[in-house]
Design an enzyme around this catalytic site. Structure first.
Site, PDB file in Angstrom:
ATOM      1  N   ASP A   1      52.278  43.141  20.596  1.00 24.41           N
ATOM      2  CA  ASP A   1      50.908  43.522  19.897  1.00 24.41           C
ATOM      3  C   ASP A   1      50.926  43.177  18.469  1.00 24.41           C
ATOM      4  O   ASP A   1      51.975  42.574  17.902  1.00 24.41           O
ATOM      5  CB  ASP A   1      50.941  44.910  19.883  1.00 24.41           C
ATOM      6  CG  ASP A   1      49.415  45.582  19.397  1.00 24.41           C
ATOM      7  OD1 ASP A   1      48.498  45.084  19.309  1.00 24.41           O
ATOM      8  OD2 ASP A   1      49.936  46.557  18.458  1.00 24.41           O
ATOM      9  N   SER A   2      49.846  43.034  17.675  1.00 21.04           N
ATOM     10  CA  SER A   2      49.375  42.736  16.297  1.00 21.04           C
ATOM     11  C   SER A   2      50.386  43.754  15.605  1.00 21.04           C
ATOM     12  O   SER A   2      50.722  43.379  14.405  1.00 21.04           O
ATOM     13  CB  SER A   2      48.133  43.141  16.063  1.00 21.04           C
ATOM     14  OG  SER A   2      47.763  44.603  16.122  1.00 21.04           O
TER      15      SER A   2
ATOM     16  N   TYR B   1      44.895  42.485  13.822  1.00 21.45           N
ATOM     17  CA  TYR B   1      43.969  41.051  14.585  1.00 21.45           C
ATOM     18  C   TYR B   1      42.617  41.259  14.514  1.00 21.45           C
ATOM     19  O   TYR B   1      41.692  40.313  14.488  1.00 21.45           O
ATOM     20  CB  TYR B   1      44.740  41.087  15.896  1.00 21.45           C
ATOM     21  CG  TYR B   1      46.073  40.366  15.916  1.00 21.45           C
ATOM     22  CD1 TYR B   1      46.751  39.976  15.017  1.00 21.45           C
ATOM     23  CD2 TYR B   1      46.451  40.364  17.271  1.00 21.45           C
ATOM     24  CE1 TYR B   1      47.934  39.129  15.119  1.00 21.45           C
ATOM     25  CE2 TYR B   1      47.733  39.803  17.748  1.00 21.45           C
ATOM     26  CZ  TYR B   1      48.355  39.016  16.582  1.00 21.45           C
ATOM     27  OH  TYR B   1      49.703  38.499  16.755  1.00 21.45           O
TER      28      TYR B   1
ATOM     29  N   CYS C   1      47.613  44.251  24.021  1.00 21.39           N
ATOM     30  CA  CYS C   1      46.612  44.317  22.741  1.00 21.39           C
ATOM     31  C   CYS C   1      45.382  43.708  23.376  1.00 21.39           C
ATOM     32  O   CYS C   1      45.342  42.492  23.933  1.00 21.39           O
ATOM     33  CB  CYS C   1      47.108  43.229  21.702  1.00 21.39           C
ATOM     34  SG  CYS C   1      46.168  42.825  20.169  1.00 21.39           S
ATOM     35  N   ASN C   2      44.359  44.493  23.150  1.00 19.37           N
ATOM     36  CA  ASN C   2      43.114  44.191  23.714  1.00 19.37           C
ATOM     37  C   ASN C   2      42.451  42.813  22.972  1.00 19.37           C
ATOM     38  O   ASN C   2      41.979  42.029  23.721  1.00 19.37           O
ATOM     39  CB  ASN C   2      41.935  45.234  23.497  1.00 19.37           C
ATOM     40  CG  ASN C   2      42.330  46.404  24.478  1.00 19.37           C
ATOM     41  OD1 ASN C   2      41.870  46.526  25.493  1.00 19.37           O
ATOM     42  ND2 ASN C   2      43.196  47.129  23.922  1.00 19.37           N
ATOM     43  N   THR C   3      42.698  42.792  21.653  1.00 17.43           N
ATOM     44  CA  THR C   3      42.100  41.836  20.819  1.00 17.43           C
ATOM     45  C   THR C   3      42.903  40.316  21.278  1.00 17.43           C
ATOM     46  O   THR C   3      42.348  39.218  21.290  1.00 17.43           O
ATOM     47  CB  THR C   3      42.007  42.062  19.481  1.00 17.43           C
ATOM     48  OG1 THR C   3      41.885  43.453  18.964  1.00 17.43           O
ATOM     49  CG2 THR C   3      41.220  41.263  18.511  1.00 17.43           C
TER      50      THR C   3
ATOM     51  N   CYS D   1      41.608  49.877  22.098  1.00 16.73           N
ATOM     52  CA  CYS D   1      42.559  49.311  21.294  1.00 16.73           C
ATOM     53  C   CYS D   1      43.828  50.039  21.442  1.00 16.73           C
ATOM     54  O   CYS D   1      43.910  51.254  21.415  1.00 16.73           O
ATOM     55  CB  CYS D   1      42.207  49.339  19.838  1.00 16.73           C
ATOM     56  SG  CYS D   1      43.603  48.836  18.584  1.00 16.73           S
ATOM     57  N   THR D   2      44.856  49.290  21.608  1.00 16.86           N
ATOM     58  CA  THR D   2      46.481  50.242  21.938  1.00 16.86           C
ATOM     59  C   THR D   2      46.834  50.854  20.810  1.00 16.86           C
ATOM     60  O   THR D   2      47.666  51.896  21.019  1.00 16.86           O
ATOM     61  CB  THR D   2      47.299  49.117  22.354  1.00 16.86           C
ATOM     62  OG1 THR D   2      47.575  47.976  21.314  1.00 16.86           O
ATOM     63  CG2 THR D   2      46.942  48.249  23.691  1.00 16.86           C
ATOM     64  N   HIS D   3      46.286  50.846  19.673  1.00 22.58           N
ATOM     65  CA  HIS D   3      46.491  51.484  18.736  1.00 22.58           C
ATOM     66  C   HIS D   3      46.165  53.101  18.818  1.00 22.58           C
ATOM     67  O   HIS D   3      46.553  54.098  18.298  1.00 22.58           O
ATOM     68  CB  HIS D   3      46.115  50.970  17.061  1.00 22.58           C
ATOM     69  CG  HIS D   3      46.897  49.952  16.659  1.00 22.58           C
ATOM     70  ND1 HIS D   3      46.832  48.921  17.146  1.00 22.58           N
ATOM     71  CD2 HIS D   3      47.946  49.950  15.673  1.00 22.58           C
ATOM     72  CE1 HIS D   3      47.877  47.924  16.392  1.00 22.58           C
ATOM     73  NE2 HIS D   3      48.437  48.827  15.566  1.00 22.58           N
TER      74      HIS D   3
HETATM   75  N1  DGL Z   1      46.196  46.767  19.077  1.00 25.74           N
HETATM   76  C1  DGL Z   1      45.219  45.910  19.146  1.00 25.74           C
HETATM   77  C2  DGL Z   1      44.241  46.208  20.363  1.00 25.74           C
HETATM   78  O1  DGL Z   1      44.497  46.526  21.290  1.00 25.74           O
HETATM   79  C3  DGL Z   1      44.771  45.173  18.014  1.00 25.74           C
HETATM   80  C4  DGL Z   1      44.521  45.813  16.591  1.00 25.74           C
HETATM   81  C5  DGL Z   1      44.603  44.837  15.430  1.00 25.74           C
HETATM   82  O2  DGL Z   1      45.495  44.403  14.871  1.00 25.74           O
HETATM   83  O3  DGL Z   1      43.378  45.151  14.939  1.00 25.74           O
HETATM   84  O4  DGL Z   1      43.275  45.454  19.909  1.00 25.74           O
END
Ligand code: DGL
Length: 264
Positions: free
Chosen positions: A11-12, A43, A74-76, A185-187
């Site tokens: 992930d980012s 990201y 990570c979705n992005t 977003c996985t965060h």
């Molecule tokens: N965790 C990430 C996601 O699922 C990206 C978060 C980021 O770095 O902006 O999109």
């Protein structure tokens, strides 16, 4: 490929740990490798080209460590890079993730669904295609959340600044009548308790970590790649400051672990 080989996850930053936890819960016999690209987080506001390049560098690193499968937690990064990675490694099981539009469209009673995600995810062609495919009968309201990932990276899961930021993102969605919110977003699963305080009980919160772990299990089973255990201890790398990831691992991963520097 050996069944006992590890699964590479990235992930980012720390967000993918929410997915890694689901993978550990479902597949306790699997050895896990995790890369946080914390030197380049977030990201969400970066170009697809940049994210694609970073994803390529990290995928290569994880394969050098012997990974038998890759999970883009990570979705992005999935929106920007999964197609290219699949083209580059056609034999490798590669699992990406995307906002849970299909289950949310099935679950909503009000017919209004909110999506919390990064700007990059919401602007991607992949997300547009997802809406075309699954959201024709519902109204979808998207909410980019700049700044939120940085708070979570800092381990501020319930402080005042995080609370105020999240409130500003969520209030317009509630005002529009959303009864289902997608954590795209996985965060964000790490701030679910805070989000719960900000939305009525009747609002469903949907994320995709558990579904990704199930999908990974199916894919490994199909290819006869499921490990029989025992799993090796998880290994962690950060392209940012390793001590920063070490500091948050006990909370976000549930136990301390050594973190090495990813110098790429
Ligand atoms: N965790 C990430 C996601 O699922 C990206 C978060 C980021 O770095 O902006 O999109």
């Amino acid at each position: 490929m050996l069944k006992s080989a590890p699964i590479g996850v990235f992930d980012s930053g720390v967000g993918g740990l929410s997915v890694l936890r689901e993978i550990r819960a479902r597949l306790p016999d699997e050895s896990l490798l995790y890369v946080a690209d914390s030197g380049h987080v977030p990201y969400g506001e970066k170009s697809p080209e940049f994210i694609c390049e970073r994803s390529g560098v990290i995928a290569e690193f994880l394969l050098e460590q012997g990974a038998k499968a890759l999970v883009l937690a990570c979705n992005t990064a999935t929106a920007a890079a999964v197609a290219e990675l699949r083209a580059r490694y056609p034999q490798l099981p590669i699992i990406g993730m995307e906002p849970a539009v299909k289950p949310a469209a099935a679950a909503t009673q009000s017919g209004v669904v909110g999506v919390l995600a990064t700007t990059g995810t919401l602007q991607s062609a992949k997300f547009a295609a997802l809406l075309d495919r699954f959201a024709s009968d519902v109204r979808v309201i998207t909410q980019p959340c700049p700044g939120l990932v940085e708070r979570i990276e800092a381990g501020e899961l319930d402080g005042r600044a995080t609370h105020e930021l999240l409130q500003a993102f969520v209030e317009p969605l509630l005002a529009e009548g959303c009864d289902t919110l997608i954590l795209g977003c996985t965060h964000y699963p790490f701030i679910k308790p805070l989000l719960r305080q900000l939305v009525p009980e009747s609002v469903s919160l949907i994320d995709t970590g558990a579904a990704v772990a199930r999908h990974l299990q199916r894919l490994l089973a199909e290819r006869e790649l499921l490990a029989q255990g025992p799993a090796q201890a998880g290994r962690f790398w950060s392209s940012g400051e390793p001590s920063q990831l070490s500091r948050v691992l006990p909370v976000l991963w549930g136990e301390p672990a050594p973190v090495d520097a990813l110098l790429r």
